[in-house]
Design an enzyme around this catalytic site. Structure first.
Site, PDB file in Angstrom:
ATOM      1  N   ARG A  51      42.963  76.162   5.451  1.00 21.20           N
ATOM      2  CA  ARG A  51      43.893  77.224   5.841  1.00 21.20           C
ATOM      3  C   ARG A  51      44.916  76.823   6.893  1.00 21.20           C
ATOM      4  NH1 ARG A  51      40.434  82.547   6.714  1.00 21.20           N
ATOM      5  NH2 ARG A  51      39.441  81.063   8.078  1.00 21.20           N
ATOM      6  N   ASP A 178      22.214  67.742  -1.642  1.00 21.79           N
ATOM      7  CA  ASP A 178      21.143  67.853  -0.649  1.00 21.79           C
ATOM      8  C   ASP A 178      21.053  66.464  -0.047  1.00 21.79           C
ATOM      9  OD1 ASP A 178      18.746  67.705   0.763  1.00 21.79           O
ATOM     10  OD2 ASP A 178      17.847  69.277  -0.447  1.00 21.79           O
ATOM     11  N   HIS A 179      21.554  66.320   1.189  1.00 18.67           N
ATOM     12  CA  HIS A 179      21.712  64.951   1.684  1.00 18.67           C
ATOM     13  C   HIS A 179      20.381  64.231   1.861  1.00 18.67           C
ATOM     14  CE1 HIS A 179      21.393  67.209   5.460  1.00 18.67           C
ATOM     15  NE2 HIS A 179      20.872  66.124   5.949  1.00 18.67           N
ATOM     16  N   LYS A 183      19.078  59.736   0.867  1.00 18.44           N
ATOM     17  CA  LYS A 183      18.521  58.751   1.797  1.00 18.44           C
ATOM     18  C   LYS A 183      17.868  57.605   1.017  1.00 18.44           C
ATOM     19  CE  LYS A 183      17.799  61.750   5.720  1.00 18.44           C
ATOM     20  NZ  LYS A 183      18.637  61.069   6.711  1.00 18.44           N
ATOM     21  N   GLU A 217      13.075  68.418  14.402  1.00 21.67           N
ATOM     22  CA  GLU A 217      14.340  68.211  15.119  1.00 21.67           C
ATOM     23  C   GLU A 217      14.105  68.477  16.603  1.00 21.67           C
ATOM     24  OE1 GLU A 217      17.944  69.725  12.680  1.00 21.67           O
ATOM     25  OE2 GLU A 217      16.352  71.166  12.368  1.00 21.67           O
ATOM     26  N   ASP A 236      16.507  77.729   5.496  1.00 20.91           N
ATOM     27  CA  ASP A 236      17.430  76.657   5.862  1.00 20.91           C
ATOM     28  C   ASP A 236      16.876  75.270   5.514  1.00 20.91           C
ATOM     29  OD1 ASP A 236      19.873  75.771   7.145  1.00 20.91           O
ATOM     30  OD2 ASP A 236      18.609  74.988   8.746  1.00 20.91           O
ATOM     31  N   HIS A 241      15.456  71.184   1.424  1.00 19.00           N
ATOM     32  CA  HIS A 241      15.128  69.787   1.734  1.00 19.00           C
ATOM     33  C   HIS A 241      13.637  69.461   1.544  1.00 19.00           C
ATOM     34  CE1 HIS A 241      19.120  69.740   3.296  1.00 19.00           C
ATOM     35  NE2 HIS A 241      18.843  70.387   4.400  1.00 19.00           N
ATOM     36  N   LYS A 332      12.752  73.310  15.040  1.00 16.39           N
ATOM     37  CA  LYS A 332      13.741  72.859  16.016  1.00 16.39           C
ATOM     38  C   LYS A 332      13.092  72.765  17.390  1.00 16.39           C
ATOM     39  CE  LYS A 332      17.743  74.473  13.570  1.00 16.39           C
ATOM     40  NZ  LYS A 332      18.260  73.134  13.299  1.00 16.39           N
TER      41      LYS A 332
HETATM   42  P1  NAD Z   1      33.864  75.370   9.456  1.00 17.10           P
HETATM   43  O1  NAD Z   1      33.967  76.816   9.783  1.00 17.10           O
HETATM   44  O2  NAD Z   1      33.899  74.373  10.549  1.00 17.10           O
HETATM   45  O3  NAD Z   1      35.046  75.003   8.450  1.00 17.10           O
HETATM   46  C1  NAD Z   1      35.427  75.831   7.385  1.00 17.10           C
HETATM   47  C2  NAD Z   1      36.613  75.217   6.676  1.00 17.10           C
HETATM   48  O4  NAD Z   1      36.953  76.104   5.599  1.00 17.10           O
HETATM   49  C3  NAD Z   1      37.876  75.084   7.528  1.00 17.10           C
HETATM   50  O5  NAD Z   1      38.532  73.895   7.150  1.00 17.10           O
HETATM   51  C4  NAD Z   1      38.708  76.285   7.118  1.00 17.10           C
HETATM   52  O6  NAD Z   1      40.115  76.083   7.234  1.00 17.10           O
HETATM   53  C5  NAD Z   1      38.337  76.389   5.659  1.00 17.10           C
HETATM   54  N1  NAD Z   1      38.559  77.749   5.152  1.00 17.10           N
HETATM   55  C6  NAD Z   1      37.988  78.899   5.567  1.00 17.10           C
HETATM   56  N2  NAD Z   1      38.480  79.941   4.856  1.00 17.10           N
HETATM   57  C7  NAD Z   1      39.361  79.427   3.977  1.00 17.10           C
HETATM   58  C8  NAD Z   1      40.195  79.985   2.971  1.00 17.10           C
HETATM   59  N3  NAD Z   1      40.247  81.286   2.705  1.00 17.10           N
HETATM   60  N4  NAD Z   1      40.944  79.145   2.247  1.00 17.10           N
HETATM   61  C9  NAD Z   1      40.951  77.820   2.482  1.00 17.10           C
HETATM   62  N5  NAD Z   1      40.184  77.243   3.408  1.00 17.10           N
HETATM   63  C10 NAD Z   1      39.413  78.036   4.155  1.00 17.10           C
HETATM   64  O7  NAD Z   1      32.552  75.220   8.562  1.00 17.10           O
HETATM   65  P2  NAD Z   1      31.677  73.892   8.327  1.00 17.10           P
HETATM   66  O8  NAD Z   1      30.696  73.764   9.416  1.00 17.10           O
HETATM   67  O9  NAD Z   1      32.563  72.737   8.039  1.00 17.10           O
HETATM   68  O10 NAD Z   1      30.831  74.289   7.043  1.00 17.10           O
HETATM   69  C11 NAD Z   1      31.366  74.373   5.733  1.00 17.10           C
HETATM   70  C12 NAD Z   1      30.213  74.710   4.779  1.00 17.10           C
HETATM   71  O11 NAD Z   1      29.266  73.658   4.789  1.00 17.10           O
HETATM   72  C13 NAD Z   1      29.455  75.974   5.192  1.00 17.10           C
HETATM   73  O12 NAD Z   1      29.005  76.639   4.037  1.00 17.10           O
HETATM   74  C14 NAD Z   1      28.270  75.431   5.957  1.00 17.10           C
HETATM   75  O13 NAD Z   1      27.165  76.297   5.939  1.00 17.10           O
HETATM   76  C15 NAD Z   1      27.988  74.168   5.167  1.00 17.10           C
HETATM   77  N6  NAD Z   1      27.280  73.143   5.933  1.00 17.10           N
HETATM   78  C16 NAD Z   1      27.771  72.718   7.125  1.00 17.10           C
HETATM   79  C17 NAD Z   1      27.092  71.736   7.821  1.00 17.10           C
HETATM   80  C18 NAD Z   1      27.645  71.192   9.122  1.00 17.10           C
HETATM   81  O14 NAD Z   1      27.041  70.264   9.636  1.00 17.10           O
HETATM   82  N7  NAD Z   1      28.723  71.713   9.642  1.00 17.10           N
HETATM   83  C19 NAD Z   1      25.909  71.187   7.318  1.00 17.10           C
HETATM   84  C20 NAD Z   1      25.446  71.635   6.082  1.00 17.10           C
HETATM   85  C21 NAD Z   1      26.134  72.614   5.415  1.00 17.10           C
END
Ligand code: NAD
Length: 485
Positions: A51, A178-179, A183, A217, A236, A241, A332
């Site tokens: 966005r 699923d990371h 591994k 963790e 979660d 996992h 955790k």
């Molecule tokens: P974040 O909030 O940091 O980033 C979200 C991203 O989505 C941003 O780039 C934002 O611009 C974009 N976005 C949001 N609404 C949008 C729209 N309408 N159109 C286009 N782009 C849009 O979230 P994150 O931590 O990067 O997580 C992303 C997904 O991955 C989530 O579902 C989260 O649960 C999952 N996830 C994250 C992690 C992690 O370590 N951060 C780990 C596992 C899973």
């Protein structure tokens, strides 16, 4: 032994959510490392789409910053690699829920090459992205989509997500990541089981006393409190996992190492999981510790009943595993950051040695982190005089020791999995029916504790979880392995 890098044909990879936390911490550094290793042919392009208003130059600078912050030591890369990597990056400002940016993105696609779209956004946008990819003509045969957890929070929401994707993509195009499955040790578990004659004959309830899976963790929920409090450790971690690890341990040998053959066998394990007696579940919440807030301070609801720790005893109800329990736990703020699977074999049926020689068991430990590797505890005679004193020693197979320094260069989980997407190999990704079966098993367990408003037990930061979790095994005459790094 030189590690073999097989370059892949040029591809287009779009990271939706390319400015988010996951992209910065995991996806972009993983892509960079594969680039640095020489796996991307000239012409490959990576496009961030999110966005925020940015142009290509700003995105390149943003990515370079993320690489410096999260890539750790990239001293193995030639000087100037970040600059070369930046040249393959571009950016599109796009709204998943509107029309903005889609025409521009479509115009960037190269016809006739593999396209991968990484949905690094919340699951509420999965359906919008799938629909718009389709509407803008980007959903052809060579298109693959990658989705992150959480894949639903129960069976109904997982089904809805599966349907939203299936409306526009075939299952063979959907990569549910699923990371844990990426591994090296997890794949080695399959090599160990199905590439050796030694273990498989013993891999059943005649010889295996029990199996323990621990994912511990040291961190708390941190800034993810909002999300976490709606999920908890069961949703979660266990539903995905730990369940995947359990499947790889418990599954029957597939006829071949092929994505559907492997996933068919994993699915059978999930479907064979028995109901869990509530008395065999221990849920916990971490307490505050000096300057570190407790779970209830991390989340909005001061009366939250969500668990940050869970231990449970499971049964896979089939011929192979009848009578062999699986104990799984995750949490955790525990004593150490460690993930391991331990296959604890039964004692020898008759002890020919002195009764004082104690009880000895072979234990096969598969360590996922830290120090990925496999240990086999065997019983030997303690050296020296003084009679037949037995002692258990590990036959250690730490990969870096056994395979030399090249083993240190193995791609991490995200690197491997992303390249598997590009190559079109789904073996290490969850199929839709697997995810639904896992939720179908999880839902009644969670519903039961939600209904009776089960209150998690408190545990100290730096502990192994609530004492009751230790008792879960003690009352069966068994013992958890120590949680240590
Ligand atoms: P974040 O909030 O940091 O980033 C979200 C991203 O989505 C941003 O780039 C934002 O611009 C974009 N976005 C949001 N609404 C949008 C729209 N309408 N159109 C286009 N782009 C849009 O979230 P994150 O931590 O990067 O997580 C992303 C997904 O991955 C989530 O579902 C989260 O649960 C999952 N996830 C994250 C992690 C992690 O370590 N951060 C780990 C596992 C899973």
């Amino acid at each position: 032994m030189a590690s073999r890098i097989i370059p892949v044909d040029p591809f287009d990879l779009v990271v939706f959510g390319g400015t988010g936390d996951l992209a910065r911490r995991k996806i972009l550094p993983a892509l960079f490392r594969r680039f640095c290793a020489g796996q991307m042919e000239e012409g490959t392009r990576i496009i961030g789409a999110a966005r925020s208003d940015m142009d290509d130059a700003e995105y390149r600078a943003f990515v370079a910053e993320a690489l410096i912050e999260f890539n750790g030591d990239h001293s193995g890369c030639e000087p100037g690699t970040i600059t070369r990597f930046q040249q393959i990056l571009s950016y599109v400002t796009l709204d998943a829920r509107g029309d903005k940016g889609w025409g521009e993105l479509a115009a960037k696609m190269h016809p006739g090459r593999v396209r991968a779209f990484y949905f690094s956004v919340g699951p509420s946008l999965f359906g919008d992205l799938a629909l718009r990819l389709h509407q803008h003509g980007m959903a052809d045969h060579d298109t693959r989509i990658v989705v992150e957890k959480p894949f639903g929070r129960d069976l109904a929401s997982a089904r809805a997500l599966n349907k939203a994707l299936a409306d526009h993509f075939d299952e063979s195009q959907i990569y549910r990541i699923d990371h844990y499955l990426g591994k090296e040790t997890v794949q080695n578990l399959m090599a160990l089981r199905f590439g050796n004659m030694l273990f498989e004959p013993l891999w059943n309830s005649h010889y295996v006393d029990h199996i323990q899976i621990t994912v511990a963790e040291t961190v708390g929920v941190g800034g993810r409190g909002d999300y976490y409090d709606r999920a908890g450790a069961m949703r979660d971690m266990v539903q995905n996992h730990l369940m995947q690890l359990l499947c790889l341990i418990a599954m029957e040998p597939p006829a071949k190492f092929d994505p559907d053959a492997v996933r068919d066998e994993k699915l059978k394990v999930i479907r064979a999981l028995g109901e869990v007696d509530p008395a065999q579940i221990v849920r916990g919440q971490y307490l505050e510790d000096e300057d570190k807030p407790g779970y209830l301070e991390h989340v909005e609801n001061p009366k939250s009943l969500t668990e940050s720790f869970i231990a449970l005893k499971l049964h896979v109800i089939n011929w192979r595993w009848a009578g062999t329990p699986f104990y799984v736990r995750t949490g955790k703020r525990l004593k150490a950051r460690t993930s391991e699977i331990a296959v604890v074999f039964k004692e020898a049926p008759h002890n020919i040695f002195d009764q004082d020689s104690g009880r000895h068991r072979n234990i096969l430990t598969i360590r996922l982190q830290p120090n990925e590797g496999i240990d086999l505890d065997v019983t030997i005679k303690e050296p020296g005089p003084g009679g037949m004193r037995l002692v258990d020693v590990p036959l250690d197979m730490t990969f870096t020791e056994a395979l030399g320094p090249d083993a240190e260069d193995v791609p991490d989980a995200y690197e491997r999995l992303i390249m598997d997407v590009v190559r079109g190999n789904q073996t290490l990704f969850m199929r839709g029916d697997e995810v639904e079966a896992a939720w179908a098993w999880t839902d009644p367990i969670v519903a039961a504790w939600e209904e009776r408003e089960d209150k998690p037990l408190s545990y100290e930061t730096g502990s192994s979880g609530p004492d009751e979790a230790l008792a879960l095994m003690h009352k069966d005459g068994r013992k958890w392995r120590d949680i240590r790094a």
